[in-house]
Design an enzyme around this catalytic site. Structure first.
Site, PDB file in Angstrom:
ATOM      1  CG  HIS A   1      24.702  70.979 -61.388  1.00 41.70           C
ATOM      2  ND1 HIS A   1      23.782  71.924 -61.758  1.00 41.70           N
ATOM      3  CD2 HIS A   1      24.341  69.827 -62.015  1.00 41.70           C
ATOM      4  CE1 HIS A   1      22.910  71.382 -62.593  1.00 41.70           C
ATOM      5  NE2 HIS A   1      23.226  70.108 -62.756  1.00 41.70           N
TER       6      HIS A   1
ATOM      7  CG  ASP B   1      23.722  69.874 -56.119  1.00 43.27           C
ATOM      8  OD1 ASP B   1      24.607  69.045 -56.397  1.00 43.27           O
ATOM      9  OD2 ASP B   1      23.966  71.051 -55.843  1.00 43.27           O
TER      10      ASP B   1
ATOM     11  CB  ILE C   1      20.419  63.180 -52.744  1.00 44.28           C
ATOM     12  CG1 ILE C   1      20.366  61.699 -52.322  1.00 44.28           C
ATOM     13  CG2 ILE C   1      20.541  64.091 -51.526  1.00 44.28           C
ATOM     14  CD1 ILE C   1      21.674  61.199 -51.758  1.00 44.28           C
TER      15      ILE C   1
ATOM     16  N   PRO D   1      14.693  64.391 -53.036  1.00 48.00           N
ATOM     17  CG  PRO D   1      13.946  64.861 -55.199  1.00 48.00           C
ATOM     18  CD  PRO D   1      15.152  64.956 -54.320  1.00 48.00           C
TER      19      PRO D   1
ATOM     20  CG  PHE E   1      25.034  66.599 -60.276  1.00 44.23           C
ATOM     21  CD1 PHE E   1      26.323  67.132 -60.254  1.00 44.23           C
ATOM     22  CD2 PHE E   1      24.480  66.263 -61.500  1.00 44.23           C
ATOM     23  CE1 PHE E   1      27.035  67.319 -61.419  1.00 44.23           C
ATOM     24  CE2 PHE E   1      25.189  66.451 -62.675  1.00 44.23           C
ATOM     25  CZ  PHE E   1      26.476  66.983 -62.643  1.00 44.23           C
TER      26      PHE E   1
ATOM     27  CD  GLU F   1      16.708  62.615 -58.612  1.00 42.57           C
ATOM     28  OE1 GLU F   1      17.451  62.869 -59.580  1.00 42.57           O
ATOM     29  OE2 GLU F   1      15.522  63.013 -58.550  1.00 42.57           O
TER      30      GLU F   1
END
Length: 334
Positions: free
Chosen positions: A126, A82, A84, A86, A80, A57
């Protein structure tokens, strides 16, 4: 259309209109995305404009920042919300600051799409709703549609915006509205006004809320899946509530909020994200600051809990009819 089809249609229209628009992300190319939101676009526009990225990411967002600086309009997908995190450094330190740090010489016309929220038994990795993190960052806009009609119009407006936009898609309502009763049969968007999606190009201005229904007794502020849950609960209870779908958290249509609360004198805020420092806290503060002398009762919040999203206790965590109904009862007693 359902919401996935509306998003796909918006991407298709915009890519046909502007050759600088590119799509990147995990599985968005040949496979068409984990939810099929980019299905068919690689075949139509080619692998140079719709392409798969590594499972990284930080790299996805970083590449999009570079593309934007060179004049492209990238639309990266984070599979997802969840995952994001990084990419936060690239979003906060680079994308959101680009216009400011370059004195307007460069911009970041990036639209980051990402499914978010629970209600699908996705468990802790998720089901997260991290929208409040991004509303705290100066330079980012945060948009959340609640219907296919709005998803298409808002996504087109986001892609055309010259600043970075976080576009969170409530995956629980991809295929139909959800009233919060998990044990009832699923519904589709067929026959729902929000599922009527015009053909061709149209856009909905960012920063303009939608009044779902007008009322005199109570103002309800919500967005995404919670719009439909609130609508179902209040209809069942027979409360003359005014429901406002915020659509846009930043920029926020505070004028519509203020006008409604001054009329009703009571306010309920609903979101699925965790309670502490959730966007509901900002809404409560704004209402108190601007409408204090009109309030007839303390502002109520119904939110997720300050825990990871539980799999086995999903419907206890999810702000459903029971907790929303209790909050409405408290407000209407005062």
């Amino acid at each position: 259309m359902n919401m996935i089809e509306a998003i796909n249609d918006a991407l298709d229209i915009m890519m046909a209109r502007d050759p600088d628009i590119v799509i990147l992300g995990e599985d968005v190319g040949y496979f068409g995305g984990v939810f099929r939101a980019t299905a068919g676009l690689q075949k139509k526009f080619g692998r140079n404009r719709v392409f798969d990225a590594p499972i990284n990411e930080c790299g996805i967002i970083g590449a999009a920042v570079g593309m934007a600086a060179y004049g492209l309009r990238p639309v990266p997908e984070i599979q997802f919300a969840d995952y994001i995190y990084p990419g936060l450094d690239q979003l906060v330190s680079e994308a959101a600051r680009m216009r400011y740090r370059s004195a307007g010489e460069f911009t970041s016309p990036i639209t980051i799409r990402s499914p978010f929220g629970g209600g699908i038994f996705g468990g802790q990795t998720h089901s997260q709703s991290p929208e409040a993190m991004f509303t705290h960052v100066a330079g980012l806009k945060t948009i959340i549609p609640a219907t296919p009609h709005d998803a298409k119009g808002l996504l087109i407006a986001a892609i055309e915006d010259n600043d970075p936009v976080m576009f969170f898609e409530p995956k629980r309502i991809y295929n139909g509205p959800f009233g919060g009763d998990y044990d009832k049969p699923s519904r589709t968007w067929k026959g729902h006004p929000g599922g009527e999606v015009p053909e061709g190009y149209y856009k909905i201005p960012l920063g303009k809320a939608r009044i779902v229904r007008e009322g005199e007794a109570l103002t309800v502020l919500c967005y995404g899946t919670m719009v439909h849950v609130a609508e179902a609960v209040l209809a069942d209870k027979g409360v003359d509530a005014e429901i406002i779908d915020l659509r846009s958290l930043v920029p926020l249509d505070i004028e519509t909020v203020e006008k409604s609360v001054q009329k009703t004198g009571k306010c309920l805020v609903i979101h699925e994200a965790t309670r502490t420092s959730g966007f509901g806290a900002e809404l409560v503060t704004l209402v108190q600051e601007r409408c204090f002398y009109h309030l007839e009762a303390p502002v109520e919040r119904v939110t997720g809990f300050d825990t990871p999203y539980p799999h086995s206790l999903e419907w206890a965590y999810f702000p459903g009819p029971v907790r929303i109904g209790e909050a409405v009862d408290r407000l209407m007693k005062d």
